[in-house]
Design a protein around this motif. Structure first.
Motif, PDB file in Angstrom:
ATOM      1  N   ARG A 172       0.790  -1.238   0.000  1.00 11.74           N
ATOM      2  CA  ARG A 172       0.000   0.000   0.000  1.00 11.74           C
ATOM      3  C   ARG A 172       0.827   1.296   0.000  1.00 11.74           C
ATOM      4  O   ARG A 172       0.581   2.150   0.859  1.00 11.74           O
ATOM      5  CB  ARG A 172      -0.921  -0.007   1.218  1.00 11.74           C
ATOM      6  CG  ARG A 172      -1.834  -1.191   1.340  1.00 11.74           C
ATOM      7  CD  ARG A 172      -2.608  -1.072   2.623  1.00 11.74           C
ATOM      8  NE  ARG A 172      -3.550  -2.191   2.802  1.00 11.74           N
ATOM      9  CZ  ARG A 172      -4.266  -2.373   3.923  1.00 11.74           C
ATOM     10  NH1 ARG A 172      -4.120  -1.545   4.947  1.00 11.74           N
ATOM     11  NH2 ARG A 172      -5.108  -3.387   4.024  1.00 11.74           N
ATOM     12  N   PRO A 173       1.796   1.548  -0.760  1.00 16.71           N
ATOM     13  CA  PRO A 173       2.291   0.647  -1.797  1.00 16.71           C
ATOM     14  C   PRO A 173       3.432  -0.252  -1.312  1.00 16.71           C
ATOM     15  O   PRO A 173       3.931  -1.084  -2.044  1.00 16.71           O
ATOM     16  CB  PRO A 173       2.795   1.622  -2.849  1.00 16.71           C
ATOM     17  CG  PRO A 173       3.294   2.787  -2.044  1.00 16.71           C
ATOM     18  CD  PRO A 173       2.364   2.897  -0.874  1.00 16.71           C
ATOM     19  N   THR A 188       5.356  -0.751  -4.699  1.00 17.20           N
ATOM     20  CA  THR A 188       4.765  -0.658  -6.036  1.00 17.20           C
ATOM     21  C   THR A 188       4.948   0.758  -6.565  1.00 17.20           C
ATOM     22  O   THR A 188       5.451   1.641  -5.865  1.00 17.20           O
ATOM     23  CB  THR A 188       3.268  -0.994  -5.993  1.00 17.20           C
ATOM     24  OG1 THR A 188       2.565   0.071  -5.351  1.00 17.20           O
ATOM     25  CG2 THR A 188       3.022  -2.300  -5.251  1.00 17.20           C
ATOM     26  N   ASP A 189       4.498   0.987  -7.780  1.00 14.83           N
ATOM     27  CA  ASP A 189       4.559   2.325  -8.367  1.00 14.83           C
ATOM     28  C   ASP A 189       3.437   3.212  -7.866  1.00 14.83           C
ATOM     29  O   ASP A 189       3.266   4.330  -8.341  1.00 14.83           O
ATOM     30  CB  ASP A 189       4.501   2.239  -9.898  1.00 14.83           C
ATOM     31  CG  ASP A 189       5.870   1.931 -10.484  1.00 14.83           C
ATOM     32  OD1 ASP A 189       6.859   2.377  -9.893  1.00 14.83           O
ATOM     33  OD2 ASP A 189       5.935   1.238 -11.514  1.00 14.83           O
ATOM     34  N   GLU A 191       0.242   1.626  -7.056  1.00 15.76           N
ATOM     35  CA  GLU A 191      -0.977   0.821  -7.061  1.00 15.76           C
ATOM     36  C   GLU A 191      -1.083  -0.012  -5.792  1.00 15.76           C
ATOM     37  O   GLU A 191      -0.093  -0.300  -5.124  1.00 15.76           O
ATOM     38  CB  GLU A 191      -0.987  -0.095  -8.290  1.00 15.76           C
ATOM     39  CG  GLU A 191       0.116  -1.156  -8.277  1.00 15.76           C
ATOM     40  CD  GLU A 191      -0.007  -2.129  -9.436  1.00 15.76           C
ATOM     41  OE1 GLU A 191      -1.147  -2.507  -9.775  1.00 15.76           O
ATOM     42  OE2 GLU A 191       1.045  -2.523  -9.983  1.00 15.76           O
ATOM     43  N   PHE A 192      -2.310  -0.378  -5.461  1.00 19.44           N
ATOM     44  CA  PHE A 192      -2.557  -1.229  -4.306  1.00 19.44           C
ATOM     45  C   PHE A 192      -2.644  -2.680  -4.771  1.00 19.44           C
ATOM     46  O   PHE A 192      -3.340  -3.008  -5.730  1.00 19.44           O
ATOM     47  CB  PHE A 192      -3.868  -0.830  -3.629  1.00 19.44           C
ATOM     48  CG  PHE A 192      -4.306  -1.807  -2.571  1.00 19.44           C
ATOM     49  CD1 PHE A 192      -3.691  -1.840  -1.335  1.00 19.44           C
ATOM     50  CD2 PHE A 192      -5.341  -2.707  -2.823  1.00 19.44           C
ATOM     51  CE1 PHE A 192      -4.098  -2.731  -0.357  1.00 19.44           C
ATOM     52  CE2 PHE A 192      -5.749  -3.616  -1.851  1.00 19.44           C
ATOM     53  CZ  PHE A 192      -5.127  -3.626  -0.618  1.00 19.44           C
ATOM     54  N   ILE A 193      -1.889  -3.559  -4.108  1.00 16.48           N
ATOM     55  CA  ILE A 193      -1.901  -4.984  -4.445  1.00 16.48           C
ATOM     56  C   ILE A 193      -2.308  -5.758  -3.200  1.00 16.48           C
ATOM     57  O   ILE A 193      -1.708  -5.596  -2.133  1.00 16.48           O
ATOM     58  CB  ILE A 193      -0.523  -5.464  -4.949  1.00 16.48           C
ATOM     59  CG1 ILE A 193      -0.101  -4.678  -6.196  1.00 16.48           C
ATOM     60  CG2 ILE A 193      -0.538  -6.958  -5.231  1.00 16.48           C
ATOM     61  CD1 ILE A 193       1.272  -5.057  -6.731  1.00 16.48           C
ATOM     62  N   LYS A 212       5.088  -5.085  -9.624  1.00 17.61           N
ATOM     63  CA  LYS A 212       3.731  -4.854 -10.128  1.00 17.61           C
ATOM     64  C   LYS A 212       2.978  -6.178 -10.078  1.00 17.61           C
ATOM     65  O   LYS A 212       3.573  -7.263 -10.015  1.00 17.61           O
ATOM     66  CB  LYS A 212       3.766  -4.320 -11.556  1.00 17.61           C
ATOM     67  CG  LYS A 212       4.225  -5.331 -12.605  1.00 17.61           C
ATOM     68  CD  LYS A 212       4.137  -4.764 -14.004  1.00 17.61           C
ATOM     69  CE  LYS A 212       4.549  -5.812 -15.044  1.00 17.61           C
ATOM     70  NZ  LYS A 212       4.421  -5.279 -16.441  1.00 17.61           N
ATOM     71  N   GLU A 213       1.673  -6.070 -10.082  1.00 16.65           N
ATOM     72  CA  GLU A 213       0.842  -7.275 -10.027  1.00 16.65           C
ATOM     73  C   GLU A 213       0.807  -7.966 -11.377  1.00 16.65           C
ATOM     74  O   GLU A 213       0.758  -7.319 -12.426  1.00 16.65           O
ATOM     75  CB  GLU A 213      -0.583  -6.912  -9.598  1.00 16.65           C
ATOM     76  CG  GLU A 213      -1.495  -8.122  -9.475  1.00 16.65           C
ATOM     77  CD  GLU A 213      -2.904  -7.735  -9.058  1.00 16.65           C
ATOM     78  OE1 GLU A 213      -3.791  -8.616  -9.111  1.00 16.65           O
ATOM     79  OE2 GLU A 213      -3.114  -6.559  -8.682  1.00 16.65           O
ATOM     80  N   ARG A 215      -1.216  -9.687 -13.804  1.00 14.81           N
ATOM     81  CA  ARG A 215      -2.647  -9.855 -14.080  1.00 14.81           C
ATOM     82  C   ARG A 215      -2.827 -10.875 -15.190  1.00 14.81           C
ATOM     83  O   ARG A 215      -2.091 -10.885 -16.183  1.00 14.81           O
ATOM     84  CB  ARG A 215      -3.268  -8.507 -14.463  1.00 14.81           C
ATOM     85  CG  ARG A 215      -3.095  -7.434 -13.395  1.00 14.81           C
ATOM     86  CD  ARG A 215      -3.758  -6.148 -13.801  1.00 14.81           C
ATOM     87  NE  ARG A 215      -3.499  -5.086 -12.825  1.00 14.81           N
ATOM     88  CZ  ARG A 215      -4.168  -4.922 -11.701  1.00 14.81           C
ATOM     89  NH1 ARG A 215      -5.173  -5.765 -11.411  1.00 14.81           N
ATOM     90  NH2 ARG A 215      -3.872  -3.954 -10.865  1.00 14.81           N
TER      91      ARG A 215
END
Length: 220
Positions: A172-173, A188-189, A191-193, A212-213, A215
């Motif tokens: 978060r991030p 992360t950049d 984004e929330f994962i 990064k996630e 997807r």
């Protein structure tokens, strides 16, 4: 016998040498911490100076007490920082005791001035040639630690680039991910994962590992 010893010790040349030994000895002890050897030489130099004038009937215990107070004040400056106040008072007492012990304060002032100049030269030469043994080396880093010498400021984790893993905490991030068998702090950049999502390392710089996630591809 005592008269001859007194005449020898109070001779201007001898008195100058004794003061040089005294001043330089104590100063060098403070600079190099020689287990007390230089301090002992310095005290011996001052002691012989006062002994000569004491035997001649000029120096008194009061003069020695003033000098001793100066030594104490200088030592206190080392453990009780006073922005130089104790050092100034100590120097005044130190040199005051030397002048008071002499039969001719004017001559003693000249001898003391010459001794100070010679002591500065001796101390400067000692610092120049024995710089590596000074007390200041205990407070500064002597060598620059470089990667060429085998030192790194942080673990090299470039090998993690493009590696895949799983977020084991929400990102978060920032958070923690499991990459291979290792728990790694990642970010992360922006984004929330969510926890448990697959991730991939996209950038590594020192301790900063960006992920990064992953997807799933959406079939058209």
């Amino acid at each position: 016998m005592l008269a001859q010893l007194s005449a020898f010790l109070t001779h201007p040349v001898t008195a100058t040498v004794l003061l040089v030994v005294g001043i330089a000895g104590i100063a060098l002890e403070l600079l190099f911490l020689s287990s007390g050897l230089l301090a002992a030489a310095g005290i011996a130099g001052f002691g012989m100076y006062f002994l000569g004038y004491y035997l001649a009937g000029y120096a008194s215990l009061g003069d020695l007490a003033v000098f001793g107070l100066g030594i104490v004040l200088l030592l206190l400056e080392l453990v009780v920082p006073s922005f130089g106040i104790l050092s100034v008072l100590g120097a005044i007492c130190l040199f005051g005791g030397v002048l008071m012990a002499s039969s001719d304060p004017k001559e003693a002032a000249i001898i003391l001035g010459i001794a100070l100049l010679l002591s500065v030269v001796v101390i400067a030469l000692a610092v120049k040639y024995f710089n590596h043994r000074g007390v200041w080396n205990r407070f500064i880093l002597r060598e620059q630690l470089t990667s060429e010498q085998g030192f790194t400021s942080s673990p090299d984790r470039v090998y993690l680039l493009d590696a895949e893993g799983t977020a084991i905490t929400p990102l978060r991030p920032a958070g923690t991910a499991l990459i291979g068998d290792a728990r790694v702090d990642v970010v992360t950049d922006g984004e929330f994962i969510e926890k448990g999502k697959p991730i991939k390392v996209t950038y590594v710089e020192g301790n900063r590992i960006v992920v990064k996630e992953i997807r799933p591809l959406v079939n058209p």
